[in-house]
Scaffold this motif. Structure first.
Motif, short mmCIF file in Angstrom:
data_model
loop_
_atom_site.label_atom_id
_atom_site.label_comp_id
_atom_site.label_asym_id
_atom_site.label_seq_id
_atom_site.Cartn_x
_atom_site.Cartn_y
_atom_site.Cartn_z
N GLN A 42 -5.70 -7.38 6.14
CA GLN A 42 -4.27 -7.24 5.93
C GLN A 42 -3.83 -5.85 6.35
OE1 GLN A 42 -3.60 -8.05 1.79
NE2 GLN A 42 -3.91 -10.25 2.03
N GLU A 43 -2.62 -5.74 6.86
CA GLU A 43 -2.07 -4.43 7.22
C GLU A 43 -1.43 -3.79 6.00
OE1 GLU A 43 0.55 -4.45 10.58
OE2 GLU A 43 -1.03 -5.11 11.94
N TRP A 44 -1.70 -2.50 5.84
CA TRP A 44 -1.12 -1.71 4.75
C TRP A 44 -0.36 -0.54 5.36
CZ3 TRP A 44 -1.81 -1.52 -0.75
CH2 TRP A 44 -2.46 -2.64 -1.28
N ASN A 98 2.16 -4.73 0.91
CA ASN A 98 0.96 -3.91 1.06
C ASN A 98 1.38 -2.49 1.41
OD1 ASN A 98 -0.69 -6.13 0.59
ND2 ASN A 98 -0.70 -6.68 2.74
N LEU A 139 -7.97 2.96 -2.00
CA LEU A 139 -7.79 2.03 -0.89
C LEU A 139 -8.59 2.55 0.30
CD1 LEU A 139 -6.11 -0.51 0.05
CD2 LEU A 139 -4.55 1.14 1.09
N ASP A 159 -9.19 -7.84 2.18
CA ASP A 159 -8.98 -8.20 0.79
C ASP A 159 -10.26 -8.80 0.21
OD1 ASP A 159 -9.11 -10.85 1.66
OD2 ASP A 159 -6.98 -11.23 1.37
N GLU A 176 -5.78 -1.24 8.38
CA GLU A 176 -6.24 -2.61 8.25
C GLU A 176 -7.25 -2.61 7.11
OE1 GLU A 176 -7.60 -3.46 12.24
OE2 GLU A 176 -5.69 -4.45 12.67
N ARG A 209 0.00 1.99 -5.49
CA ARG A 209 0.30 0.75 -4.78
C ARG A 209 1.74 0.32 -5.05
NH1 ARG A 209 -4.62 -2.78 -3.65
NH2 ARG A 209 -6.34 -1.34 -3.95
#
Length: 133
Positions: free
Chosen positions: A64-66, A107, A36, A58, A55, A100
């Motif tokens: 997207q926030e992870w 996320n 990632l 995708d 951030e 993950r």
């Protein structure tokens, strides 16, 4: 075994199971490792657990926030590995290897152990590593 000893045994067994369940990551994350890459939005080296938000774009280019988790590791464990309050700078690109989250739409990434040290965009490790304990 006397009654008090028996009661203490069962109370201890119950509390041990409760604490393990609180810090357990079993079943929450996928078994295989994933890569990632994202930019740091927030990093807090705080107890009880450090907090890192990335951030990540995708496949469609949507950001997207992870949430990146170090499992049950407290800040003191990460400090022993070399992490500090300034390890990650907001806007910096970081590469992670971890597990993950299994849940659809969640996320999250779990980074475990001293062998999965994140790297900066140029490939250098963010910390030198070492034992958490």
């Amino acid at each position: 075994m006397n009654r008090i000893g028996l009661v203490l045994f069962f109370v201890g067994a119950f509390l041990t199971g409760t604490l393990n369940a609180h810090h357990s990551t079993q079943g929450i994350y996928q078994d295989e490792l994933s890569d990632l890459t994202g930019t740091v939005k927030m990093w807090r080296l705080i107890n009880p657990h450090p907090h890192l938000v990335l951030e990540v774009k995708d496949e469609q280019g949507v950001v997207q926030e992870w949430d990146v988790s170090y499992g049950g590791a407290a800040a003191v464990h990460l400090k022993r590995m070399g992490y500090a309050t300034d390890t990650f700078a907001v806007g910096e690109t970081i590469n992670f290897k971890g597990h993950r989250a299994r849940a659809a739409g969640v996320n999250g990434l779990l980074v475990e152990g001293g062998g999965n040290i994140p790297t900066r965009a140029d490939g250098t490790p963010v910390v030198k590593g070492g034992s958490m304990f």
